[in-house]
Design a protein around this motif. Sequence first.
Motif, PDB file in Angstrom:
ATOM      1  N   GLY A 134       0.802  -1.206   0.000  1.00 34.70           N
ATOM      2  CA  GLY A 134       0.000   0.000   0.000  1.00 34.70           C
ATOM      3  C   GLY A 134       0.842   1.266   0.000  1.00 34.70           C
ATOM      4  O   GLY A 134       2.069   1.235   0.172  1.00 34.70           O
ATOM      5  N   TRP A 135       0.155   2.396  -0.154  1.00 38.04           N
ATOM      6  CA  TRP A 135       0.839   3.689  -0.201  1.00 38.04           C
ATOM      7  C   TRP A 135       1.529   3.995   1.128  1.00 38.04           C
ATOM      8  O   TRP A 135       2.569   4.653   1.161  1.00 38.04           O
ATOM      9  CB  TRP A 135      -0.169   4.772  -0.550  1.00 38.04           C
ATOM     10  N   ASN A 136       0.965   3.506   2.234  1.00 40.26           N
ATOM     11  CA  ASN A 136       1.556   3.752   3.547  1.00 40.26           C
ATOM     12  C   ASN A 136       2.893   3.047   3.737  1.00 40.26           C
ATOM     13  O   ASN A 136       3.602   3.313   4.709  1.00 40.26           O
ATOM     14  CB  ASN A 136       0.593   3.308   4.649  1.00 40.26           C
ATOM     15  N   ALA A 137       3.222   2.140   2.829  1.00 44.65           N
ATOM     16  CA  ALA A 137       4.527   1.472   2.875  1.00 44.65           C
ATOM     17  C   ALA A 137       5.579   2.230   2.071  1.00 44.65           C
ATOM     18  O   ALA A 137       6.755   1.867   2.108  1.00 44.65           O
ATOM     19  CB  ALA A 137       4.407   0.042   2.348  1.00 44.65           C
ATOM     20  N   ILE A 138       5.136   3.260   1.348  1.00 45.93           N
ATOM     21  CA  ILE A 138       6.050   3.951   0.441  1.00 45.93           C
ATOM     22  C   ILE A 138       6.419   5.343   0.939  1.00 45.93           C
ATOM     23  O   ILE A 138       7.598   5.665   1.094  1.00 45.93           O
ATOM     24  CB  ILE A 138       5.436   4.047  -0.974  1.00 45.93           C
ATOM     25  N   TRP A 139       5.387   6.180   1.211  1.00 46.46           N
ATOM     26  CA  TRP A 139       5.702   7.583   1.474  1.00 46.46           C
ATOM     27  C   TRP A 139       6.511   7.810   2.752  1.00 46.46           C
ATOM     28  O   TRP A 139       7.402   8.689   2.757  1.00 46.46           O
ATOM     29  CB  TRP A 139       4.423   8.430   1.464  1.00 46.46           C
TER      30      TRP A 139
END
Length: 371
Positions: A134-139
């Motif tokens: 998910g995006w929470n693993a990237i930003w």
Amino acid sequence: MSIVPQPLTQFPWRVLALLAAIAGFGTIVLYSAAGGSITPWAINQSVRFCVFVVMALVLSRIPIELFARFAFPAYGGLLAALVLVELIGGVAGGSQRWINLGFMQLQPSEFMKPVIVLAVARFYARLPVGEIRGWNAIWPALVLIGAPWALVLVQPDLGTATMIAAGGVTVMFLAGLPLRIFIGSGLTLAAVVPIAFSFLHDYQQKRVLIFLDPESDPLGAGYHISQSKIAIGSGGIFGKGFLKGTQSHLDYLPEGHTDFVFATMAEEWGLVGGVLLIGAFLLLFRWGIRVSLRAPDKFTRLVAAGLTTTIFFYVAINLMMVMGLAPVVGIPLPFMSYGGSSMLTVMLCVGIIMAIDREARRRSRSIGNWS
């Protein structure tokens, strides 16, 4: 019963012997680069190596839980130090990289190379498995990497900024993020390179242009690369012989004891010396990867692999640089190039990997005793 104390038997003597062999060879090369004098480079390098080996052994005895616990506080402290560099840092050679502590010049960006690996690995170790795509693993990871990268880039120090970004992104990749993210990011990066090039300092732009065509200014900006290629090529298969190099001894090769020490070595020891040196580094990388594979949890696996990759980037970028395969970005060759900052960083990485190896062996023995 063994007459050798048990704590001594637990030290990774094979790795220490390998490091001593590389550093010893580096001392010999520096002795030659100084024209057959043990001062100032050879003796100083030897003393530094001995001090940093002791430091690495002390690190290897620290419980791995402490590295995990203090990963974020260490990152925050170094980030504050990088901001402090911008405010009160000393300027040398057109770069603002150091904080004067009175008794020494502290370069926080060097410590950030291993700490960024610890911080990003800590983030992914705490991230629930279901959120890895998910995006929470990237930003959050991009913020962790981008903040020090930007602060180091404006110093300006393109080489160190590249190392920080490479170490952090490597951990992101090893954590299991989807491959499409890295492919897409690579394509995007390629698209913005022309724009980013215009924001580089003049000397950095010149390095890139000279990398593409060093013969366009062989006596000016392309002098380093041209002379490095001449030194490496003139060494042939077996080299000219110890203390018989001409490019370094006659001062044709700039920085022959620091960034371009591999060219100094290759001229006197030839292809054989270069292959043996690269083979020794490959053994070091093999050890680091094996420690990563044996690591007991996700955090230690990511840290061991990330720190091994950090050392790999040191070696790969330097060798590509002196062979004209990459722009000159000021990355030294570990244990070979004269200087304490890079050796300190690499030995920090080695010490933490040793701590992970020790913990993995301890848990393996505990499981064996229970079974």
